[in-house]
Design a protein around this motif. Structure first.
Motif, short mmCIF file in Angstrom:
data_model
loop_
_atom_site.label_atom_id
_atom_site.label_comp_id
_atom_site.label_asym_id
_atom_site.label_seq_id
_atom_site.Cartn_x
_atom_site.Cartn_y
_atom_site.Cartn_z
N LEU A 12 -11.10 -6.62 37.89
CA LEU A 12 -9.72 -6.51 37.64
C LEU A 12 -9.44 -6.77 36.27
N ILE A 13 -8.55 -5.91 35.52
CA ILE A 13 -7.99 -6.17 34.11
C ILE A 13 -6.47 -6.25 34.45
N ARG A 14 -5.98 -7.46 33.83
CA ARG A 14 -4.49 -7.72 33.95
C ARG A 14 -3.64 -6.55 33.10
N LYS A 15 -3.28 -5.61 33.39
CA LYS A 15 -2.28 -4.69 32.92
C LYS A 15 -1.47 -3.71 33.97
N ARG A 16 -0.60 -3.69 33.48
CA ARG A 16 0.46 -3.14 34.65
C ARG A 16 0.52 -1.53 34.74
N GLU A 17 -0.18 -1.12 33.55
CA GLU A 17 -0.21 0.47 33.74
C GLU A 17 -1.32 1.01 34.45
N ILE A 18 -1.01 2.17 35.10
CA ILE A 18 -2.27 2.62 36.32
C ILE A 18 -3.35 2.97 35.45
N GLY A 32 -24.23 1.20 34.61
CA GLY A 32 -24.62 -0.33 35.15
C GLY A 32 -23.90 -0.37 36.52
N GLY A 33 -23.11 0.50 36.81
CA GLY A 33 -22.27 0.29 38.25
C GLY A 33 -21.03 -0.71 37.94
N TYR A 34 -20.41 -0.76 36.93
CA TYR A 34 -19.18 -1.44 36.49
C TYR A 34 -17.94 -0.68 36.80
N VAL A 35 -17.21 -0.97 37.64
CA VAL A 35 -15.83 -0.24 38.02
C VAL A 35 -14.69 -1.25 37.61
N ALA A 36 -13.92 -1.00 36.61
CA ALA A 36 -12.70 -1.58 36.38
C ALA A 36 -11.43 -0.91 36.87
N LEU A 37 -10.64 -1.80 37.35
CA LEU A 37 -9.30 -1.50 37.77
C LEU A 37 -8.32 -2.44 37.24
N HIS A 38 -7.38 -1.52 36.87
CA HIS A 38 -6.03 -2.35 36.42
C HIS A 38 -5.32 -2.78 37.65
N SER A 39 -4.67 -4.14 37.19
CA SER A 39 -3.99 -4.62 38.25
C SER A 39 -2.75 -3.91 38.56
N GLY A 40 -2.28 -3.01 37.77
CA GLY A 40 -1.17 -2.15 38.02
C GLY A 40 -1.29 -0.93 39.19
N LEU A 41 -2.51 -0.89 39.46
CA LEU A 41 -2.92 -0.04 40.78
C LEU A 41 -2.04 -0.80 41.96
N PHE A 42 -1.94 -1.85 42.05
CA PHE A 42 -1.48 -2.46 43.33
C PHE A 42 0.09 -2.26 43.32
N HIS A 97 1.42 0.55 42.57
CA HIS A 97 1.42 1.91 42.69
C HIS A 97 0.87 2.54 44.05
N THR A 98 -0.09 1.84 44.67
CA THR A 98 -0.68 2.39 45.79
C THR A 98 0.18 1.42 46.90
N ARG A 99 0.18 2.18 47.95
CA ARG A 99 0.90 1.62 49.13
C ARG A 99 0.03 1.36 50.45
N SER A 100 -1.24 1.62 50.05
CA SER A 100 -2.28 1.42 51.27
C SER A 100 -3.44 0.99 50.85
N GLN A 101 -4.26 0.42 51.67
CA GLN A 101 -5.82 0.05 51.40
C GLN A 101 -6.54 1.41 51.09
N ALA A 160 -5.75 10.02 51.71
CA ALA A 160 -4.99 9.04 50.77
C ALA A 160 -5.09 9.50 49.31
N MET A 161 -6.31 10.15 49.06
CA MET A 161 -6.62 10.72 47.70
C MET A 161 -5.50 11.85 47.24
N PRO A 162 -5.40 12.99 47.97
CA PRO A 162 -4.33 13.81 47.52
C PRO A 162 -2.94 13.48 47.62
N ARG A 163 -2.70 12.38 48.64
CA ARG A 163 -1.31 11.78 48.85
C ARG A 163 -1.15 10.80 47.39
N PHE A 164 -1.95 10.17 46.79
CA PHE A 164 -1.72 9.23 45.53
C PHE A 164 -1.56 10.06 44.52
N PHE A 165 -2.35 10.99 44.46
CA PHE A 165 -2.19 12.04 43.32
C PHE A 165 -1.03 12.84 43.41
#
Length: 486
Positions: free
Chosen positions: A96-102, A109-119, A121-125, A219-224
């Motif tokens: 996780l990266i501490r940024k409010r933007e989505i 190397g298989g690294y996946v970064a998620l901004h904390s802002g995703l939490f 704007h998402t509403r479910s797992q 969930a993917m098209p719903r979030f989009f």
């Protein structure tokens, strides 16, 4: 410091890192053969090397969240998805990266970064998992490797030069942005067009992974759809929509893809809501009163099965305010209801330490570690409690094993440095600090710390030999790292 390649290479790397470009593949259920797509120049081993280098630069220049509870959650979720993805060629690392933007992005190397802002704007797992599965597909499809190889064919740049430019872009994106000129507009537009094709490809394979892992493919098209509606008239869309273009055709395509799978009646995930509340309270920068107000407003919108998440959020706020009686009343009830929940145990450990009773945390965690010896949250809290109890030798013993098992967790090295310093073991303190520097690509400082540690160690001892061997390793790693930029 990172040397600056020529400006044209910076702009190439910037667009590659933002766009993950490549021509669209045929609409097929079968993944392409890696050897025929991106194997002509870059090997998987090279991608792992580049990924490690990028991660070190990110730790140095981005606000990476080093929260063991959240890291355990997103890695558990991420690896559940990876287990159902096809063509996995590398280990995966989620952070996780501490940024409010989505935003979210993937790299070598298989690294996946998620901004904390995703939490926020998402509403479910499943919605969060849909973003992660999309990024996983970028990696399994090797979009970045393929785009760099295509760029190398269109320009005089070598793959090594492109990698060096990408390192600079990650470290200082404003340098890459400043290098963009009007004369490159046509080339940039071409890359954006390729990006849209790549995004659809990642959506297709991401939805498949999502469904196979048992999550709701809708969930993917719903979030989009929510993103598109929210930012339809925004003058400045979020970073995620800049790096992941979202035209109506892509939303429609993802909706049609989801219809090929059975609808999943998703049950509310307590773990997801616990992680979400933890982000709200600890990593959005809002004050305690605002956090409590958020909890009060959102609690009625959710079913009773996850009301514990909002209780947990209140307990975190009370802990941060040092209202320990209020926090303890809630946490006792939560731990009693779920004795092995890492979120609750982490908070309870903090409570005992704030109460000046670290021995209670030690007793609680030692018992649980016998049942779950590889639980990172329990282990790191146990080590911390031992330090607070002034059992420094016990703590260093635990932390030596922890840093061996989890060398990329800076929490372990930080606590090992602290325990070693408090016990009077200056060489080990220096060695642990050196590892923290190496994690951030500060090779010179890391080597200096180990050199000091070697000078303090007993002449001819195994400890000194270990330090000297590590110095040789760091010198070699530094040379490999610098070679990526030349």
């Amino acid at each position: 410091m990172i040397s600056q390649p020529i400006q044209s290479l910076i702009s190439i790397a910037l667009s590659a890192s933002l766009c993950c470009i490549s021509p669209a593949l045929a609409d097929s259920r079968k993944l392409p053969e890696i050897g025929t797509v991106a194997g002509t120049t870059l090997t998987i081993a090279q991608e792992k090397q580049y990924g490690d280098a990028y991660m070190r630069v990110l730790r140095s220049h981005q606000p990476v969240i080093n929260d063991p509870v959240l890291n355990q959650y997103i890695n558990t979720l991420g690896h559940k998805l990876v287990a159902h993805a096809d063509n996995v060629k590398t280990p995966f690392h989620f952070f996780l990266i501490r940024k409010r933007e989505i935003n979210a992005f993937a790299f070598f190397g298989g690294y996946v970064a998620l901004h904390s802002g995703l939490f926020l704007h998402t509403r479910s797992q499943s919605e969060l998992a849909s973003v992660m599965s999309h990024e996983i597909a970028h990696i399994t499809q090797r979009h970045l490797a393929r785009s760099m190889e295509a760029e190398a064919k269109r320009s005089p740049a070598t793959i090594a030069a492109l990698v060096g430019s990408l390192l600079l872009t990650i470290a200082a994106p404003e340098a890459g942005i400043a290098a963009m000129t009007a004369t490159q507009a046509g080339s940039v537009q071409q890359r954006i067009n390729y990006t849209r094709a790549n995004e659809k490809e990642a959506d297709r394979f991401g939805i498949e992974t999502l469904a196979k892992a048992g999550f709701d493919p809708y969930a993917m098209p719903r979030f989009f759809g929510k993103l598109a509606a929210e930012y339809q008239y925004a003058s400045k869309p979020p970073a995620m929509l800049l790096t992941h273009p979202l035209p109506e055709s892509r939303i429609t395509d993802s909706r049609e893809r989801a219809q090929r799978y059975a609808h999943v009646d998703e049950k509310p995930s307590l773990a997801y809501q616990l992680a979400r509340v933890r982000v709200i309270v600890r990593f959005t920068g809002i004050k305690a009163e605002a956090a409590l107000d958020w909890i009060k407003r959102h609690r009625p919108k959710h079913p009773s099965e996850i009301s514990a998440a909002f209780d947990y959020g209140q307990a975190l706020v009370y802990l941060d305010q040092k209202k320990l009686d209020e926090a303890e009343a809630i946490l006792n009830r939560l731990v009693q209801s779920s004795p092995d929940n890492s979120f609750y145990l982490d908070a309870m450990s903090d409570l005992y330490i704030d109460r000046q009773h670290p021995e209670k945390a030690v007793h609680l965690l030692a018992k649980l570690l016998k049942e779950s010896p590889h639980n990172q949250v329990l282990a790191i809290n146990y080590a911390n409690a031992l330090i607070k109890e002034k059992k420094y030798k016990d703590a260093t013993r635990i932390l030596h094993r922890y840093t061996h098992d989890f060398p990329d967790d800076s929490n372990g090295w930080s606590l090992l440095s602290q325990a070693s310093a408090l016990s009077g073991d200056e060489p080990e303190d220096l060695a642990a600090r050196a590892e923290i520097m190496a994690m951030k690509a500060d090779w010179d400082q890391a080597i200096q710390y180990y050199t000091q540690a070697s000078q303090l160690a007993k002449l001819g001892s195994l400890q000194q030999a270990r330090y000297d061997a590590r110095i040789d390793q760091l010198i070699a790693q530094r040379e490999q790292f610098l070679a990526l930029q030349e």
